[in-house]
Design an enzyme around this catalytic site. Structure first.
Site, PDB file in Angstrom:
ATOM      1  N   ARG A 176       1.109  -1.049  -0.195  1.00 52.54           N
ATOM      2  CA  ARG A 176      -0.019   0.138  -0.190  1.00 52.54           C
ATOM      3  C   ARG A 176       0.609   0.924  -0.244  1.00 52.54           C
ATOM      4  NH1 ARG A 176      -2.234  -3.526  -1.422  1.00 52.54           N
ATOM      5  NH2 ARG A 176      -4.222  -4.561  -0.674  1.00 52.54           N
ATOM      6  N   SER A 225     -10.528  -0.553   3.572  1.00 54.17           N
ATOM      7  CA  SER A 225      -9.916  -0.588   5.127  1.00 54.17           C
ATOM      8  C   SER A 225      -9.716   0.913   5.131  1.00 54.17           C
ATOM      9  CB  SER A 225      -8.892  -1.163   4.629  1.00 54.17           C
ATOM     10  OG  SER A 225      -9.168  -2.962   4.517  1.00 54.17           O
ATOM     11  N   GLU A 298      -4.610   3.610   6.686  1.00 54.88           N
ATOM     12  CA  GLU A 298      -4.572   3.090   5.434  1.00 54.88           C
ATOM     13  C   GLU A 298      -5.022   4.301   4.224  1.00 54.88           C
ATOM     14  OE1 GLU A 298      -5.329  -0.862   3.856  1.00 54.88           O
ATOM     15  OE2 GLU A 298      -5.985  -0.082   1.825  1.00 54.88           O
TER      16      GLU A 298
HETATM   17  C1  LIG Z   1     -15.508  -0.407  -0.184  1.00 51.17           C
HETATM   18  C2  LIG Z   1     -14.100  -0.109  -0.452  1.00 51.17           C
HETATM   19  C3  LIG Z   1     -13.444  -0.725  -1.043  1.00 51.17           C
HETATM   20  C4  LIG Z   1     -11.431  -0.775  -1.150  1.00 51.17           C
HETATM   21  N1  LIG Z   1     -11.136  -1.510  -1.242  1.00 51.17           N
HETATM   22  C5  LIG Z   1     -10.066  -1.956  -1.353  1.00 51.17           C
HETATM   23  C6  LIG Z   1      -8.859  -3.306  -2.134  1.00 51.17           C
HETATM   24  O1  LIG Z   1      -9.365  -4.087  -1.693  1.00 51.17           O
HETATM   25  N2  LIG Z   1      -8.151  -2.964  -2.016  1.00 51.17           N
HETATM   26  C7  LIG Z   1      -6.915  -1.623  -1.872  1.00 51.17           C
HETATM   27  O2  LIG Z   1      -5.532  -1.631  -2.057  1.00 51.17           O
HETATM   28  N3  LIG Z   1      -7.745  -0.510  -1.776  1.00 51.17           N
HETATM   29  C8  LIG Z   1      -9.345  -0.431  -2.016  1.00 51.17           C
HETATM   30  N4  LIG Z   1      -9.697   0.544  -1.537  1.00 51.17           N
HETATM   31  C9  LIG Z   1      -9.384   2.238  -1.398  1.00 51.17           C
HETATM   32  C10 LIG Z   1      -9.508   2.469  -2.220  1.00 51.17           C
HETATM   33  O3  LIG Z   1     -10.371   2.111  -2.952  1.00 51.17           O
HETATM   34  C11 LIG Z   1      -7.276   2.705  -3.299  1.00 51.17           C
HETATM   35  O4  LIG Z   1      -7.174   3.239  -2.576  1.00 51.17           O
HETATM   36  C12 LIG Z   1      -7.987   3.182  -4.434  1.00 51.17           C
HETATM   37  O5  LIG Z   1      -6.796   3.726  -5.526  1.00 51.17           O
HETATM   38  C13 LIG Z   1      -8.259   5.293  -4.671  1.00 51.17           C
HETATM   39  O6  LIG Z   1      -7.903   5.525  -5.499  1.00 51.17           O
HETATM   40  P1  LIG Z   1      -8.627   6.670  -5.838  1.00 51.17           P
HETATM   41  O7  LIG Z   1      -8.998   7.322  -7.296  1.00 51.17           O
HETATM   42  O8  LIG Z   1     -10.396   6.581  -4.736  1.00 51.17           O
HETATM   43  O9  LIG Z   1      -7.934   7.971  -5.135  1.00 51.17           O
HETATM   44  P2  LIG Z   1      -7.963   9.182  -3.774  1.00 51.17           P
HETATM   45  O10 LIG Z   1      -9.287   8.257  -2.287  1.00 51.17           O
HETATM   46  O11 LIG Z   1      -8.754  10.327  -4.294  1.00 51.17           O
HETATM   47  O12 LIG Z   1      -6.558   9.519  -3.617  1.00 51.17           O
HETATM   48  C14 LIG Z   1      -5.456   8.528  -2.771  1.00 51.17           C
HETATM   49  C15 LIG Z   1      -4.340   8.537  -2.886  1.00 51.17           C
HETATM   50  O13 LIG Z   1      -3.871   9.277  -4.532  1.00 51.17           O
HETATM   51  C16 LIG Z   1      -3.579  10.016  -5.018  1.00 51.17           C
HETATM   52  N5  LIG Z   1      -3.818  10.325  -5.931  1.00 51.17           N
HETATM   53  C17 LIG Z   1      -5.001   9.737  -6.625  1.00 51.17           C
HETATM   54  N6  LIG Z   1      -4.867  10.669  -8.491  1.00 51.17           N
HETATM   55  C18 LIG Z   1      -3.324  10.663  -8.160  1.00 51.17           C
HETATM   56  C19 LIG Z   1      -2.745  10.857  -9.901  1.00 51.17           C
HETATM   57  N7  LIG Z   1      -3.689  11.121 -10.554  1.00 51.17           N
HETATM   58  N8  LIG Z   1      -1.425  11.410  -9.225  1.00 51.17           N
HETATM   59  C20 LIG Z   1      -1.137  11.025  -7.925  1.00 51.17           C
HETATM   60  N9  LIG Z   1      -1.874  10.844  -6.983  1.00 51.17           N
HETATM   61  C21 LIG Z   1      -2.571  10.344  -7.513  1.00 51.17           C
HETATM   62  C22 LIG Z   1      -4.245  10.825  -3.638  1.00 51.17           C
HETATM   63  O14 LIG Z   1      -2.963  12.246  -3.649  1.00 51.17           O
HETATM   64  C23 LIG Z   1      -4.635  10.715  -2.520  1.00 51.17           C
HETATM   65  O15 LIG Z   1      -2.743  10.289  -1.695  1.00 51.17           O
HETATM   66  C24 LIG Z   1     -11.708   0.569  -1.126  1.00 51.17           C
HETATM   67  C25 LIG Z   1     -12.151   1.476  -1.047  1.00 51.17           C
HETATM   68  C26 LIG Z   1     -13.639   1.420  -0.544  1.00 51.17           C
HETATM   69  C27 LIG Z   1     -14.482   2.204  -0.911  1.00 51.17           C
END
Ligand SMILES: Cc1cc2nc3c(=O)[nH]c(=O)nc-3n(C[C@H](O)[C@H](O)[C@H](O)COP(=O)(O)OP(=O)(O)OC[C@H]3O[C@@H](n4cnc5c(N)ncnc54)[C@H](O)[C@@H]3O)c2cc1C
Length: 306
Positions: A176, A225, A298
């Site tokens: 992560r 998480s 996380e």
């Molecule tokens: C129901 C649910 C289930 C989930 N299950 C999992 C799972 O099984 N495994 C897992 O790993 N995660 C899981 N997650 C967490 C989440 O979905 C992941 O961490 C996901 O990859 C975050 O992506 P996001 O686009 O929503 O990022 P955001 O939440 O918008 O941002 C997260 C981080 O990424 C950075 N970021 C986003 N886009 C960019 C970019 N273009 N350039 C640079 N930095 C960027 C942001 O600045 C921030 O630091 C879950 C979340 C939910 C709500």
């Protein structure tokens, strides 16, 4: 000339959108958070470059994807929130096993694109509700897979507006996370899988999705998480430690812990970000007192408290 006036002038020269004092509630899966001083949605790379050259060194910024891993505080964000717009949602095949994806493409879409092109290795992305940019930052994954395993390279831009190509072997990925500089904005990624029959890929996706449905709640305001799984001798996961510390039924204001998965913290619709953060801190203290293990977040908490 003050910054807001300069930003307003800049907005007249671009097709993307810029808003001042923009509510961030809809920008996070928790449905919580105050306002950003400035919210910038560039449509093109050129607009992003121009913005960063003019304001990158003045305004604090944070880039977001789908907001599925961030808790935005009630006091909002002092600075600019950047969310990449439509020119960053391209997806194409470079060759039989390689995909090039814009960073705002949602994980499920990439997984389906890969399946339709008989490319395996991306099935797990059907279970993650974020974007490719978020997955690269978080090294997102599940069921033994994570994005680092298929990454070839990333195209990114720094705060000076300089675009760089970073090969996967230059990045130290960990569980992560990675050592990628915090101030980089990812623009696109090249990802490599392997050739497998579409129907086999579909079966794998269906299995993963079913497994997720059975073990995790859906249709709720959460960021998945809350804590990383700690590395500890007993190999216990965060949800097990939370239960062991007697926290599973804990409620703070409108924030509660999911009955289905004790590491999922939820907004019941009436919570403030403060409620969620208080719940996080109480659980952390209780787990430490009961088990001696310090849990690390996380999800990411951004912005200012009221
Ligand atoms: C129901 C649910 C289930 C989930 N299950 C999992 C799972 O099984 N495994 C897992 O790993 N995660 C899981 N997650 C967490 C989440 O979905 C992941 O961490 C996901 O990859 C975050 O992506 P996001 O686009 O929503 O990022 P955001 O939440 O918008 O941002 C997260 C981080 O990424 C950075 N970021 C986003 N886009 C960019 C970019 N273009 N350039 C640079 N930095 C960027 C942001 O600045 C921030 O630091 C879950 C979340 C939910 C709500």
């Amino acid at each position: 000339m003050n910054i807001l006036k300069k930003v307003e002038d800049f907005s007249k020269r671009i097709s993307g959108k810029i808003f001042a004092n923009y509510s961030l509630k809809k920008s996070s899966w928790f449905g919580l958070g105050g306002s950003a001083d400035i919210f910038f949605k560039p449509n093109t790379l050129n607009e992003l470059v121009l913005f960063l050259k003019q304001f990158g060194h003045i305004l604090p910024f944070k880039v977001i994807g789908a907001g599925s891993n961030i808790l935005i505080r009630d006091g909002g964000f002092k600075g600019t929130i950047i969310k990449l717009g439509k020119n960053f949602s391209h997806i194409s095949k470079l060759n039989d096993t390689t995909i090039v994806s814009g960073s705002i493409v949602v994980d499920k879409k990439l997984s389906e694109f890969a399946m339709n092109n008989s490319i395996s290795g991306f099935e797990f992305l059907s279970c993650i509700p974020g974007t490719i940019g978020g997955a690269i930052r978080m090294n997102s994954g599940c069921y033994g897979y994570d994005i680092s395993k298929s990454l070839v390279s990333i195209q990114a831009i720094d705060m000076k507006g300089v675009v760089r190509l970073i090969n996967a072997d230059q990045i130290n990925y960990k569980y992560r996370g990675s050592d990628l500089p915090k101030d980089l904005i990812f623009l696109s990624a090249t990802l490599k899988g392997k050739k497998v029959e579409t129907k086999i890929i579909k079966k794998k996706i269906d299995n993963f999705v079913l497994k997720k449905k059975q073990s995790q709640p859906s249709q709720i305001k959460t960021c998945g998480s809350t804590f990383r799984n700690p590395i500890n001798k007993t190999k216990k996961k965060s949800w097990q430690l939370i239960k062991e510390a007697g926290c599973e039924k804990m409620i703070v204001g409108g924030a509660y812990i999911s009955e289905k998965h004790a590491n999922f913290f939820v907004n019941d619709g009436s919570a403030t970000s403060n409620d969620v953060e208080d719940l996080i801190n109480i659980v952390k203290e209780k787990v430490l007192a009961a088990t001696g293990i310090k849990l690390d977040l996380e999800l990411e908490v951004i912005g200012n408290q009221i």
